[in-house]
Design an enzyme around this catalytic site. Structure first.
Site, PDB file in Angstrom:
ATOM      1  N   ASP A 131     -46.727  13.416 -58.367  1.00  0.00           N
ATOM      2  CA  ASP A 131     -48.070  13.968 -58.162  1.00  0.00           C
ATOM      3  C   ASP A 131     -48.941  13.003 -57.357  1.00  0.00           C
ATOM      4  OD1 ASP A 131     -47.422  16.054 -59.830  1.00  0.00           O
ATOM      5  OD2 ASP A 131     -48.228  15.056 -61.600  1.00  0.00           O
TER       6      ASP A 131
HETATM    7  N1  URA Z   1     -44.451  14.348 -64.364  1.00  0.00           N
HETATM    8  C1  URA Z   1     -45.742  14.493 -64.010  1.00  0.00           C
HETATM    9  O1  URA Z   1     -46.542  15.054 -64.763  1.00  0.00           O
HETATM   10  N2  URA Z   1     -46.115  14.001 -62.822  1.00  0.00           N
HETATM   11  C2  URA Z   1     -45.294  13.360 -61.979  1.00  0.00           C
HETATM   12  O2  URA Z   1     -45.713  12.933 -60.906  1.00  0.00           O
HETATM   13  C3  URA Z   1     -43.947  13.218 -62.358  1.00  0.00           C
HETATM   14  C4  URA Z   1     -43.556  13.730 -63.563  1.00  0.00           C
END
Ligand code: URA
Length: 239
Positions: free
Chosen positions: A103
């Site tokens: 993310d």
């Molecule tokens: N899980 C999440 O919530 N975000 C990420 O970036 C990777 C795994």
């Protein structure tokens, strides 16, 4: 012996294995100038062509690890014009693609490669590589909540696969440090799972994928994987 045609094409970086199968089914691929069928194998010395052009690995395979900082998106197009991780990859490397995603607000290990077969193996829904995260969450998860996290949670109507959560440092001004291990990679999965047990994430960083560790790599820095690390990841192609 020989190698399956779709595997040969994806290993050469021509297309993913699934896309390669489509090309074969559509009659666009030849072996020694004979139209190939799904299931055909490529032997040493064979000439494979896609749309009449020789299909061979043009670029050498590159395997990179990036310590992604927060504030970068993993995909290359963004409606909000936010910076993407490609801006952090030196232009001296051939074009590489992220293996999975992190993310915008998550930091840590992102692997990138032009090896389509490896990408497919590591992100395959039924046998994904293990990923390890460190996080800070609100409050302190109880034994019961940790148990629920491990055995499976209902996230948007689907049950999560077994996962693990360990509290490594509880009670720091209303938050706790935790270590989380997952084999799935659904969108914002760690955040959603922590939210589901009542402990929203305030910080999230990935520290390992498939037995490869981020180690001391600094934020925003890139390094090539060692050959031992590449071999370790390639074991997922056989599973
Ligand atoms: N899980 C999440 O919530 N975000 C990420 O970036 C990777 C795994």
């Amino acid at each position: 012996m020989g190698e399956r045609l779709q595997k040969y094409l994806s290993a050469a970086g021509i297309a993913s294995r699934r896309k390669s199968e489509e090309f074969i089914t559509a009659g666009r691929v030849t072996i020694n100038d004979k139209v190939a069928q799904l299931g055909d194998k490529v032997e040493a010395g064979d000439v494979v062509k896609l749309d009449g052009k020789v299909a061979e690995a043009q670029d050498k395979m590159v395997y990179l690890m990036l310590h992604k900082p927060e504030g970068y998106i993993t995909s290359t197009h963004d409606q909000f014009n936010r910076p993407d991780v490609m801006a952090l990859i030196p232009k001296t490397y051939p074009r590489v693609y992220p293996i999975g995603r992190l993310d915008y607000d998550t930091s840590g290990m992102l692997l990138l490669t032009n090896d389509g077969a490896l990408t497919q193996a590591l992100t395959h829904p039924s046998h994904q590589a293990e990923k390890v995260y460190v996080a800070k969450v609100k409050g302190t998860p109880t034994e019961k909540e940790i148990e629920a996290f491990s055995t499976g949670l209902d996230i948007e109507g689907e049950r999560t696969a077994p996962a693990s959560l360990k509290v490594t440092n509880p009670d720091q001004n209303g938050a706790s440090s935790v270590k989380i291990t997952l084999r799935e990679g659904r969108n914002r999965q760690v955040r959603k799972m922590c939210e589901a047990i009542g402990h929203p994430v305030v910080f999230l960083k990935r520290i390992a994928t498939g037995g490869i560790y981020l180690g001391e790599l600094k934020r925003g820095q890139v390094r090539e994987l060692t050959s031992a690390e590449v071999s370790r990841l390639k074991r997922y192609e056989k599973s």
